[in-house]
Design an enzyme around this catalytic site. Sequence first.
Site, PDB file in Angstrom:
ATOM      1  N   ASN A 216      19.057 -11.984-101.927  1.00  0.00           N
ATOM      2  CA  ASN A 216      20.204 -12.549-100.796  1.00  0.00           C
ATOM      3  C   ASN A 216      20.955 -11.627-100.085  1.00  0.00           C
ATOM      4  O   ASN A 216      20.879 -10.326-101.372  1.00  0.00           O
ATOM      5  CB  ASN A 216      20.178 -13.114-101.910  1.00  0.00           C
ATOM      6  CG  ASN A 216      21.559 -13.365-102.414  1.00  0.00           C
ATOM      7  OD1 ASN A 216      22.419 -12.726-103.007  1.00  0.00           O
ATOM      8  ND2 ASN A 216      20.477 -13.771-103.998  1.00  0.00           N
ATOM      9  N   ASP A 312      18.702 -20.517-115.470  1.00  0.00           N
ATOM     10  CA  ASP A 312      19.791 -21.295-114.943  1.00  0.00           C
ATOM     11  C   ASP A 312      20.899 -20.240-116.354  1.00  0.00           C
ATOM     12  O   ASP A 312      21.491 -20.624-116.937  1.00  0.00           O
ATOM     13  CB  ASP A 312      20.266 -22.237-114.766  1.00  0.00           C
ATOM     14  CG  ASP A 312      20.945 -22.954-114.009  1.00  0.00           C
ATOM     15  OD1 ASP A 312      22.195 -21.948-114.510  1.00  0.00           O
ATOM     16  OD2 ASP A 312      21.062 -23.275-113.294  1.00  0.00           O
TER      17      ASP A 312
HETATM   18  O1  PMT Z   1      28.313 -10.915-103.969  1.00  0.00           O
HETATM   19  P1  PMT Z   1      29.693 -11.368-102.274  1.00  0.00           P
HETATM   20  O2  PMT Z   1      29.115 -10.662-101.365  1.00  0.00           O
HETATM   21  O3  PMT Z   1      31.326 -10.777-102.917  1.00  0.00           O
HETATM   22  O4  PMT Z   1      28.919 -13.251-102.431  1.00  0.00           O
HETATM   23  C1  PMT Z   1      30.109 -13.378-103.268  1.00  0.00           C
HETATM   24  C2  PMT Z   1      29.309 -14.546-103.489  1.00  0.00           C
HETATM   25  C3  PMT Z   1      29.225 -15.677-102.106  1.00  0.00           C
HETATM   26  C4  PMT Z   1      28.114 -14.431-103.850  1.00  0.00           C
HETATM   27  C5  PMT Z   1      29.567 -16.030-104.357  1.00  0.00           C
HETATM   28  O5  PMT Z   1      31.314 -15.748-104.691  1.00  0.00           O
HETATM   29  C6  PMT Z   1      29.262 -16.378-104.989  1.00  0.00           C
HETATM   30  O6  PMT Z   1      29.302 -17.814-104.722  1.00  0.00           O
HETATM   31  N1  PMT Z   1      28.333 -17.105-105.875  1.00  0.00           N
HETATM   32  C7  PMT Z   1      27.311 -17.900-106.615  1.00  0.00           C
HETATM   33  C8  PMT Z   1      26.149 -17.971-106.122  1.00  0.00           C
HETATM   34  C9  PMT Z   1      25.103 -18.897-106.159  1.00  0.00           C
HETATM   35  O7  PMT Z   1      23.532 -18.045-106.762  1.00  0.00           O
HETATM   36  O8  PMT Z   1      25.464 -20.206-105.784  1.00  0.00           O
HETATM   37  P2  PMT Z   1      24.716 -21.099-105.898  1.00  0.00           P
HETATM   38  O9  PMT Z   1      25.202 -22.275-105.970  1.00  0.00           O
HETATM   39  O10 PMT Z   1      23.294 -21.317-105.673  1.00  0.00           O
HETATM   40  O11 PMT Z   1      24.417 -21.412-108.378  1.00  0.00           O
HETATM   41  C10 PMT Z   1      25.360 -21.691-108.602  1.00  0.00           C
HETATM   42  C11 PMT Z   1      25.691 -21.079-110.387  1.00  0.00           C
HETATM   43  O12 PMT Z   1      24.885 -21.377-110.735  1.00  0.00           O
HETATM   44  C12 PMT Z   1      26.256 -19.914-109.654  1.00  0.00           C
HETATM   45  O13 PMT Z   1      27.616 -19.417-110.635  1.00  0.00           O
HETATM   46  C13 PMT Z   1      25.560 -19.159-110.140  1.00  0.00           C
HETATM   47  O14 PMT Z   1      25.739 -17.738-110.503  1.00  0.00           O
HETATM   48  C14 PMT Z   1      25.151 -19.352-111.351  1.00  0.00           C
HETATM   49  N2  PMT Z   1      23.740 -18.874-111.458  1.00  0.00           N
HETATM   50  C15 PMT Z   1      22.331 -19.813-110.421  1.00  0.00           C
HETATM   51  C16 PMT Z   1      21.156 -19.783-110.421  1.00  0.00           C
HETATM   52  C17 PMT Z   1      20.829 -18.958-111.588  1.00  0.00           C
HETATM   53  N3  PMT Z   1      19.087 -19.377-111.525  1.00  0.00           N
HETATM   54  N4  PMT Z   1      21.866 -18.468-112.357  1.00  0.00           N
HETATM   55  C18 PMT Z   1      22.357 -18.448-112.126  1.00  0.00           C
HETATM   56  O15 PMT Z   1      23.979 -18.848-113.556  1.00  0.00           O
END
Ligand code: PMT
Length: 407
Positions: A216, A312
Amino acid sequence: MSSLVGKSVLLVVSGGIAAFKIPDLVRRLRERGAAVTIVLTEAAKQFVTPLTLASLSGNKVYDDLFSLTDEIEMGHIELSRSADFVLVAPATANIIAKAANGLADDLASTLLLATDKRPVYAPAMNVRMWLNEATIRNVAALRAAGATILGPADGVMACGEFGPGRMIEPLEIVDGLEKLLSADASATDRPLAGYRAVVTAGPTREPIDPVRYISNKSSGKQGYAIAAALAAAGAQTILVSGPVDLAPPDGVSVVRVETAVQMLAEVEGALPSDIFVAAAAVADWRAKSVGAQKTKKGPKGPPSIELVENPDILATVSKMKKGRPRLVVGFAAETENLIANAKAKLNRKGCDLIVANDVGAENEIFGGDKNRVAIVDKDDAQQWPQSAKGDVAERLVALIASRLATI
Ligand code: PMT
């Protein structure tokens, strides 16, 4: 090196005989690397001249609340806030009384009322005035409001009496300011000293074959800024980073990974910690099987790739039975229903806080330098204004420090 190097001191000089020591104080402050701007009361001008102090400080000396030129150059509010320190020396019984009671009838007292700093006072007065009930009350009020009182010393006064009331020596004042700076540095600038933090950042790359992968647009900027701010706040910080083009932040140990599975393993290896921040954009899925050779185009058309779910990381850490970090902060990257989806994620994943950002293409958050986030916990959602990712990180770290102080 003196902690005063590069600091600016607004020195308010009020009218007592000890003002004759102020040229020496200015010289000592400048020797230690501080920039000094001086404000004189009318009475102070009887003891020391603006010209002497302007020459020694190398700056304009201010004395008139109503001077139009001064207001154009620098308004009194700005003057009271732009300095790192506000120092009142000598601080007479009169200026102490005015400051304690919120009076503002000249430039000096107006500055003391308008400042957002906690002033430092070096009192100088006759022993009877220092021991007077009114002065005792006023000094107590200033202390209660967060001011620091340096001195006075015991000694023979200009009037011949003996006792407390003599301004401490310029060098002692300068040493006092340096001590305050180092106390502030540990208490304020490094509120997370002694804590351990683990942060994830960047994307993950999930291979399809030796040359292709699913990933991504995360640049890692937000997560790196958070790791930098945690380290600057004193936390021993490990950053588990997906593939990004960023230098390791100062004072942070960076562990580089490619895939979600590797990221989880490294996070588990970096724990235990007090703080866990999951800023990485971890791929939710990976290819079930990774081709040993580059997948070829063929007569059957495009291949179908079977995906399986990745672990996750945030949920795994949040739900740890043993050794769970005291504060687990997740992110939510949403393109609709920001707060509702973030709340649902908070509950599902079991973290303590969610930093929710609307990553719709128009916001340019993936890869951009700014972010606009809402902080969501089980009771509340608070929108923060759009700001640089570094500022978001600093504000988040201040919030983390204040939460940790209460749990
Ligand atoms: O990296 P940049 O260009 O500065 O952009 C910043 C960002 C947009 C990446 C950052 O601000 C952000 O939003 N990061 C989380 C992105 C994400 O994966 O969001 P999500 O809504 O899909 O996941 C929710 C949470 O679960 C996040 O804390 C993620 O790290 C975590 N996760 C998700 C999937 C997974 N398999 N393991 C995880 O730990």
